[in-house]
Motif scaffolding. Structure first.
Motif, PDB file in Angstrom:
ATOM      1  N   LEU A  97      -3.596   9.631  -4.435  1.00  0.00           N
ATOM      2  CA  LEU A  97      -4.316   9.285  -3.213  1.00  0.00           C
ATOM      3  C   LEU A  97      -5.597   8.526  -3.548  1.00  0.00           C
ATOM      4  CD1 LEU A  97      -4.003  12.556  -1.080  1.00  0.00           C
ATOM      5  CD2 LEU A  97      -2.523  10.533  -1.093  1.00  0.00           C
ATOM      6  N   TYR A  98      -5.884   7.513  -2.720  1.00  0.00           N
ATOM      7  CA  TYR A  98      -7.122   6.746  -2.883  1.00  0.00           C
ATOM      8  C   TYR A  98      -8.191   7.191  -1.892  1.00  0.00           C
ATOM      9  CZ  TYR A  98      -3.869   3.755  -5.421  1.00  0.00           C
ATOM     10  OH  TYR A  98      -2.921   3.289  -6.300  1.00  0.00           O
ATOM     11  N   GLU A  99      -8.044   8.378  -1.357  1.00  0.00           N
ATOM     12  CA  GLU A  99      -9.016   8.907  -0.397  1.00  0.00           C
ATOM     13  C   GLU A  99     -10.316   9.284  -1.115  1.00  0.00           C
ATOM     14  OE1 GLU A  99      -8.546   8.868   2.689  1.00  0.00           O
ATOM     15  OE2 GLU A  99      -6.386   8.856   3.063  1.00  0.00           O
ATOM     16  N   GLN A 100     -11.422   9.001  -0.473  1.00  0.00           N
ATOM     17  CA  GLN A 100     -12.723   9.317  -1.072  1.00  0.00           C
ATOM     18  C   GLN A 100     -13.058  10.803  -0.925  1.00  0.00           C
ATOM     19  OE1 GLN A 100     -14.501   6.762  -2.739  1.00  0.00           O
ATOM     20  NE2 GLN A 100     -12.489   5.860  -2.377  1.00  0.00           N
ATOM     21  N   GLU A 101     -12.516  11.430   0.100  1.00  0.00           N
ATOM     22  CA  GLU A 101     -12.766  12.856   0.320  1.00  0.00           C
ATOM     23  C   GLU A 101     -11.420  13.561   0.488  1.00  0.00           C
ATOM     24  OE1 GLU A 101     -15.219  13.081   3.757  1.00  0.00           O
ATOM     25  OE2 GLU A 101     -16.953  12.112   2.817  1.00  0.00           O
ATOM     26  N   ALA A 102     -11.433  14.874   0.356  1.00  0.00           N
ATOM     27  CA  ALA A 102     -10.206  15.651   0.487  1.00  0.00           C
ATOM     28  C   ALA A 102      -9.641  15.488   1.895  1.00  0.00           C
ATOM     29  CB  ALA A 102     -10.500  17.128   0.207  1.00  0.00           C
ATOM     30  N   VAL A 103      -8.335  15.346   1.990  1.00  0.00           N
ATOM     31  CA  VAL A 103      -7.664  15.215   3.280  1.00  0.00           C
ATOM     32  C   VAL A 103      -6.611  16.308   3.397  1.00  0.00           C
ATOM     33  CG1 VAL A 103      -8.041  12.737   3.464  1.00  0.00           C
ATOM     34  CG2 VAL A 103      -5.981  13.584   2.333  1.00  0.00           C
ATOM     35  N   SER A 104      -6.324  16.674   4.628  1.00  0.00           N
ATOM     36  CA  SER A 104      -5.294  17.678   4.880  1.00  0.00           C
ATOM     37  C   SER A 104      -3.957  16.960   5.017  1.00  0.00           C
ATOM     38  CB  SER A 104      -5.619  18.460   6.156  1.00  0.00           C
ATOM     39  OG  SER A 104      -4.616  19.408   6.424  1.00  0.00           O
ATOM     40  N   TRP A 105      -3.186  16.951   3.924  1.00  0.00           N
ATOM     41  CA  TRP A 105      -1.952  16.189   3.881  1.00  0.00           C
ATOM     42  C   TRP A 105      -0.710  17.063   4.055  1.00  0.00           C
ATOM     43  CZ3 TRP A 105       1.256  18.241   0.326  1.00  0.00           C
ATOM     44  CH2 TRP A 105       0.688  18.953  -0.737  1.00  0.00           C
ATOM     45  N   ASN A 106      -0.852  18.403   4.061  1.00  0.00           N
ATOM     46  CA  ASN A 106       0.282  19.296   3.845  1.00  0.00           C
ATOM     47  C   ASN A 106       0.972  19.800   5.116  1.00  0.00           C
ATOM     48  OD1 ASN A 106      -2.107  20.737   4.384  1.00  0.00           O
ATOM     49  ND2 ASN A 106      -1.272  22.589   3.481  1.00  0.00           N
ATOM     50  N   LYS A 107       0.488  19.447   6.301  1.00  0.00           N
ATOM     51  CA  LYS A 107       1.099  19.937   7.532  1.00  0.00           C
ATOM     52  C   LYS A 107       1.889  18.837   8.228  1.00  0.00           C
ATOM     53  CE  LYS A 107      -0.843  24.007   7.174  1.00  0.00           C
ATOM     54  NZ  LYS A 107      -0.006  25.171   6.794  1.00  0.00           N
ATOM     55  N   PRO A 108       3.109  19.135   8.702  1.00  0.00           N
ATOM     56  CA  PRO A 108       3.866  18.130   9.449  1.00  0.00           C
ATOM     57  C   PRO A 108       3.059  17.577  10.618  1.00  0.00           C
ATOM     58  CG  PRO A 108       5.284  19.993   8.947  1.00  0.00           C
ATOM     59  CD  PRO A 108       3.891  20.391   8.534  1.00  0.00           C
ATOM     60  N   ARG A 109       3.229  16.277  10.841  1.00  0.00           N
ATOM     61  CA  ARG A 109       2.530  15.529  11.891  1.00  0.00           C
ATOM     62  C   ARG A 109       1.046  15.389  11.616  1.00  0.00           C
ATOM     63  NH1 ARG A 109       5.936  14.920  16.510  1.00  0.00           N
ATOM     64  NH2 ARG A 109       7.833  16.176  16.333  1.00  0.00           N
ATOM     65  N   GLY A 110       0.632  15.722  10.396  1.00  0.00           N
ATOM     66  CA  GLY A 110      -0.758  15.515  10.006  1.00  0.00           C
ATOM     67  C   GLY A 110      -1.003  14.064   9.615  1.00  0.00           C
ATOM     68  N   CYS A 111      -2.112  13.812   8.951  1.00  0.00           N
ATOM     69  CA  CYS A 111      -2.463  12.441   8.597  1.00  0.00           C
ATOM     70  C   CYS A 111      -1.491  11.899   7.548  1.00  0.00           C
ATOM     71  CB  CYS A 111      -3.894  12.382   8.066  1.00  0.00           C
ATOM     72  SG  CYS A 111      -4.088  12.979   6.370  1.00  0.00           S
ATOM     73  N   CYS A 112      -1.340  10.593   7.543  1.00  0.00           N
ATOM     74  CA  CYS A 112      -0.595   9.911   6.482  1.00  0.00           C
ATOM     75  C   CYS A 112      -1.641   9.285   5.566  1.00  0.00           C
ATOM     76  CB  CYS A 112       0.321   8.847   7.066  1.00  0.00           C
ATOM     77  SG  CYS A 112       1.601   9.513   8.160  1.00  0.00           S
ATOM     78  N   PRO A 113      -1.960   9.933   4.470  1.00  0.00           N
ATOM     79  CA  PRO A 113      -3.108   9.518   3.656  1.00  0.00           C
ATOM     80  C   PRO A 113      -2.903   8.167   2.978  1.00  0.00           C
ATOM     81  CG  PRO A 113      -1.869  11.263   2.553  1.00  0.00           C
ATOM     82  CD  PRO A 113      -1.273  11.113   3.912  1.00  0.00           C
ATOM     83  N   ASN A 114      -4.004   7.623   2.487  1.00  0.00           N
ATOM     84  CA  ASN A 114      -4.009   6.347   1.787  1.00  0.00           C
ATOM     85  C   ASN A 114      -3.646   6.591   0.325  1.00  0.00           C
ATOM     86  OD1 ASN A 114      -4.568   3.750   0.792  1.00  0.00           O
ATOM     87  ND2 ASN A 114      -6.749   4.243   0.536  1.00  0.00           N
TER      88      ASN A 114
END
Length: 589
Positions: free
Chosen positions: A71-88
């Protein structure tokens, strides 16, 4: 290696036997030249299970959700839940909830994910071989044949098995665990010019690259390498690393190619070494000269690692020795310069498709009658990849690169490396691609804006104008290659699969040795001075392209060998190998 299989059972829980089975599948995906593979990750919980072959550290887990990649995110993202964000990032993402399982592809599908569903099981994987082994059967899809002939790939939609589907780029595939139904949501790739000054366009792209490269500061450069050529893409990454996070003392660059390329001025190999010295990083050159192993071993290992998705054999004639060495040296991954920054000028639909590696049999003089003559399945561009109403040629050109070439051709080449280590592509981050999609066409054509930026930050080292590897044409005309291809393509297995007339046609065109160089005629001299746009029009309307007959024969060789390999894989699930013989079932079976 980072190949993953993820499964969900409808009516029953997985058992301890499933864990053993997944571990065995992972073992079957390890190349034969790796003596001490990295450990696999296998998880089984109730009706969910997944396995990652030879984990190289690019893995995030959260209960039964898993993200494979970077991931190229600068901060931690919540990626693990269905319908959550689609991280960079560059990844394949699998996430589970109480009522849903979701599989997410990144913005240009840098990792191809295939899936299968029946009344009892849902399985998704970055490996078609893993799917075949898990399901325990193989059903050949004849529709890949014309695509393999014309492009050397499986084409834009199909897989070796007719039951497998490919998840589109920048999309989410959801399995409703209650109704056992699938749905796909895709974010379309759109090029929409935004009015800015050229300076503001440049700033936007520079900021996007800097932001992406800054996220690389978390990488352990003792275990990650930067492949370096003499061109713009990897040079740009190196320069931005230097200017954004500073040159890490342990950063190492590598280049590979033929022995003789290293001393040839203007060659990728020569220039890359000079560039590394100028920036102050360590550099190592690996040779891709033909391995002393039997040629059959080299070709088989290439197909094993690529899963027959791409015919680009020339960079792997060392028998994957480079990648074995890197694995054995403890390298976790490489930072590649794959990109979607703009393509060369195009003057027609044919030029656009051929540039993207998406040519049809009907485009080539020596293939145009194949489908009718040999009863092959029809071949046509999917509607979503055709030029849209009102879409300019240069917009379609660049969209086709991102929507077809990256997930079909470049992702196939990535699969080869994933057999040994990890890979990321910073220039394929979402901010970088979003910036480029907002440019006017002239700033994308031939990567104009990106090249301008790289030239402004690069050391005073020339750019390469020669590649370091041999050409496929030269390799496949060697007598030992011709003999091996003829033996396989002319076998009873191939005849049963493809038909004797088809096989005879392919074998009759194979040549040994290089063509004698021809003196350039006055017509040729005049043509060499013509603008590229005029050359494109001539090629489209007067001189139709052909596929080299030896390259064509190698593509047929791949079809036959992959049919054999996957038929054997189908018997592995029970622990008993069903070895392929010289007799093949027909394609219909």
């Amino acid at each position: 290696m980072s190949k993953i299989l993820y499964a969900c059972s409808r009516h029953s829980h997985f058992t301890a036997g499933t864990k053993d089975r997944l571990n065995d599948i992972c073992n079957q995906l390890v190349p034969d030249n790796i003596d001490s593979p990295k450990p696999h990750v296998v998880r089984v919980k109730d009706d969910l299970a997944y396995a990652v072959c030879m984990n190289s550290g690019a893995l995030q887990e959260s209960e039964m959700s898993v993200l494979l990649g970077f991931l190229y995110e600068q901060e931690a993202v919540s990626w693990n839940k269905p319908r959550g964000c689609c991280p960079n990032g560059n990844y394949a993402l699998f996430r589970a909830g109480d009522n849903e399982v979701e599989v997410v592809s990144d913005c240009v599908g840098t990792r191809t994910v295939w899936y299968y569903k029946d009344d009892e099981i849902f399985v998704a994987s970055t490996s078609q071989r893993a799917l075949v082994m898990f399901i325990g059967s193989f059903e050949f899809d004849e529709r890949v044949i014309p695509w393999m002939l014309s492009t050397g790939s499986l084409g834009p939609q199909f897989s070796w098995d007719k039951r497998f589907n490919r998840i589109p780029v920048d999309s989410s595939l959801r399995l409703d665990r209650t109704t056992w139904s699938l749905s796909v949501t895709q974010t379309p790739i759109e090029y929409s010019m935004v009015e800015r000054s050229e300076e503001d366009h440049e700033k936007l792209l520079v900021d996007a690259i800097r932001k992406t490269v800054s996220s690389l500061s978390v990488i352990d450069f003792d275990r990650w390498l930067l492949p370096l050529s003499g061109g713009y893409d990897s040079r740009g990454i190196l320069c931005f690393i230097s200017n954004t996070i500073g040159v890490p003392s342990n950063l190492k660059t590598i280049t590979w190619g033929l022995d003789e390329s290293l001393g040839e001025k203007g060659n990728d190999a020569f220039i890359a070494k000079e560039l590394a010295v100028s920036v102050g990083v360590k550099h190592k050159y690996y040779t891709t000269n033909i391995s002393p192993e039997p040629l059959e071993f080299i070709f088989d290992r290439f197909l094993f690692c690529s899963e027959g998705r791409i015919d680009h054999i020339s960079g792997y004639m060392d028998g994957m020795n480079i990648w074995k060495q890197l694995h054995d040296e403890g390298v976790d991954g490489i930072i590649r310069g794959d990109e979607g920054l703009g393509e060369l000028p195009s003057s027609s639909e044919l030029t656009v498709r051929n540039m993207a590696g998406c040519g049809l049999c009907s485009d080539y003089k020596n293939l145009e009658s194949f489908i009718g003559d040999f009863g092959l399945p029809p071949q046509e561009m999917p509607m979503e990849l055709r030029q849209r109403q009102g879409e300019a040629l240069y917009e379609w050109r660049d969209r086709l690169h991102q929507e077809y070439r990256i997930p079909t051709v470049l992702a196939s080449l990535s699969d080869i490396k994933y057999s040994y280590l990890e890979q990321i592509n910073p220039l394929l981050s979402r901010p970088v691609l979003n910036a480029v999609r907002s440019f006017p066409g002239h700033l994308r054509t031939d990567k104009y804006m990106f090249k301008k930026i790289v030239e402004s930050v690069s050391p005073d080292v020339p750019f390469a104008d020669k590649v370091a590897n041999a050409t496929p044409r030269d390799i496949l005309r060697k007598k030992e290659c011709v003999d091996l291809v003829k033996k396989e393509v002319g076998s009873s297995y191939a005849i049963n699969l493809l038909g004797d007339e088809f096989v005879e046609k392919i074998i009759s065109g194979i040549k040994v040795g290089r063509d004698e160089p021809k003196r350039k005629s006055m017509k040729g001299l005049v043509k060499s001075f013509l603008p590229l746009s005029i050359k494109n029009r001539l090629r489209d309307t007067v001189v139709r392209p052909t596929v080299d007959e030896n390259v064509l024969a190698f593509r047929v060789f791949m079809i036959v060998k992959m049919h054999k390999m996957l038929s054997v894989d189908a018997g592995r699930v029970s622990g008993v190998e069903h070895h392929a013989t010289n007799e093949a079932p027909t394609a219909a079976s």
